[in-house]
Design an enzyme around this catalytic site. Structure first.
Site, PDB file in Angstrom:
ATOM      1  N   SER A  46     -29.063 -77.458 -15.211  1.00 50.35           N
ATOM      2  CA  SER A  46     -28.231 -77.636 -14.011  1.00 50.35           C
ATOM      3  C   SER A  46     -27.834 -79.083 -13.769  1.00 50.35           C
ATOM      4  CB  SER A  46     -28.970 -77.087 -12.791  1.00 50.35           C
ATOM      5  OG  SER A  46     -30.124 -77.850 -12.553  1.00 50.35           O
ATOM      6  N   HIS A  85     -32.447 -82.352  -8.921  1.00 52.91           N
ATOM      7  CA  HIS A  85     -31.040 -82.327  -8.524  1.00 52.91           C
ATOM      8  C   HIS A  85     -30.647 -83.622  -7.849  1.00 52.91           C
ATOM      9  CE1 HIS A  85     -30.293 -77.682  -8.596  1.00 52.91           C
ATOM     10  NE2 HIS A  85     -30.349 -78.215  -9.785  1.00 52.91           N
ATOM     11  N   ASP A 145     -27.310 -76.675  -2.966  1.00 55.74           N
ATOM     12  CA  ASP A 145     -28.566 -75.949  -3.172  1.00 55.74           C
ATOM     13  C   ASP A 145     -28.985 -75.050  -2.012  1.00 55.74           C
ATOM     14  OD1 ASP A 145     -28.768 -77.074  -5.584  1.00 55.74           O
ATOM     15  OD2 ASP A 145     -30.374 -78.473  -5.105  1.00 55.74           O
TER      16      ASP A 145
END
Lengths: 203, 180
Positions: A46, A85, A145
């Site tokens: 990701s 992330h 998210d």
């Protein structure tokens, strides 16, 4: 006989000491970085193209706030794998004096003449500290998210959820761990090789 | 071949030396010395203390679920890690400066003599030699060395008779020094 016992103890201690030194090194790193897990392996794609699966990341968790654009690793209570992330938005929550006073009153704390807090002994008190709320997104994901967070949770908390922010990485060095966990044949081959090598080493 | 001897890999200098070190106690026991273990005991105690400390930290990690926000756990961690490094440091100094290659310490109950034997391998020599330092009562010293090719037979067994003679010659020389 006496020598024999000591010889065996000494041999055993060599193995045990190697294991405990490795563990202690890991713990030292954890305390220095203030992170329960200062080195992690990227498990998903990701964050491509910044990070590939199998990259090893080094984390640091002593910055008071993280900035937009930082890559952070967070761990939600209901998920067992930490997520890497990028910070998309951040919001600092700094309590005003009034809010702090209100909070202290709720706990039953009073002020003395010099307007210092009277803190009763042997009582644990909570402090209203500044906090930071963060919204994250994977570079390679189409959206942020929010769906990953808990039910009705709109942000993650810097102090409670973050394991650290990424300060360095080694590309693909941790791919072995992915192979071990995902490829059952690789696991058996590795165990077989270890057994074979122990057969052919000393004696 | 002597009874009770192990077959040793002749290509491993480490194995050759370890086997010679193990046989030191046999020789000195045969001439009336009993082994003194306190040097190795202190080392064992230090080593197992540091192993215990890491086991303790492992237990604490499980008990507090590795929660870094828990201040109690945080300080425990710092104390345990710090003491681990202190003990390991002491152990390192002890091995380097106190134990210092000592492989045998013994005392003769009748004469009251104290003997210390330190051994090293001189790897620069070809073939490698076994260098031995016998010290009697912390005063009289004798250093000598012998190549492993002489000490061992081609079959990989220690030539114990020769080893014994080698030690005995040194021992007598040290004894003579003491008398003078």
């Amino acid at each position: 006989m006496k020598t024999n016992v000591r010889c065996n103890l000494l041999q055993l201690s060599n193995i045990l000491l190697a294991i405990s030194s490795a563990f202690m090194f890991w713990k030292t790193l954890s305390v220095v970085a203030n992170s329960p897990s200062p080195i992690v392996v990227v498990l998903s794609g990701s964050m491509e193209p910044a990070f590939q699966r199998g990259d090893i990341l080094f984390l640091w968790n002593r910055d008071k706030y993280v900035d937009v654009g930082d890559i952070v690793v967070y761990n939600m209570d209901h998920r067992d794998i930490p997520i890497v992330h990028r910070v998309l938005r951040e919001h600092k929550v700094i309590p005003t004096d009034e809010e702090i006073e209100k909070f202290n009153k709720k706990q039953g704390l009073k002020k003395d003449k010099n307007s210092n807090l009277k803190i009763p002994k042997n009582k644990k008190i909570k402090e209203l500290k500044p906090s930071q709320k963060i919204l994250t997104k994977g570079d390679n994901n189409p959206s942020d998210d929010l769906p990953l967070y808990g039910y009705k949770q709109m942000y993650i908390d810097r102090d409670n959820d973050l394991i650290g922010s990424v300060k360095g990485y080694i590309p693909l060095a941790g791919y072995v761990t992915i192979l071990i966990s995902e490829n059952i044949y690789f696991k058996y081959i590795l165990i077989g090789l270890i057994c074979l090598s122990s057969l052919f080493s000393n004696e | 071949m002597v009874e009770g001897q192990k077959k040793i890999n002749l290509n491993s200098v480490y194995d050759l030396k370890t086997n010679c070190d193990d046989n030191l106690s046999n020789f000195f026991e045969s001439i009336g010395y009993s082994q003194d273990f306190h040097v190795i005991d202190i080392r064992l105690a230090l080593t197992y203390t540091s192993i215990f400390l890491s086991a303790l930290l492992f237990y604490l990690e499980k008990k507090f679920k590795n929660d870094f926000k828990n201040e109690e756990y945080y300080w425990y961690m710092i104390y345990v890690i710090a003491s681990f490094y202190v003990i390991s440091g002491i152990n390192w100094i002890y091995i380097k400066f106190v134990e210092h290659n000592i492989k045998y310490m013994g005392k003769n109950e009748i004469t009251g003599d104290k003997i210390t034997v330190a051994t090293i391998v001189e790897k620069k020599n070809i073939p490698p030699t076994y260098k031995i330092t016998i010290t009697l009562n912390d005063k009289d010293k004798k250093v000598s060395s012998k190549p492993f090719t002489e000490l061992y037979e081609e079959t990989g067994f220690l030539n114990y008779d020769l080893f014994k003679k080698f030690l005995n010659d040194d021992y007598i020389e040290v004894l003579n020094k003491k008398k003078n």
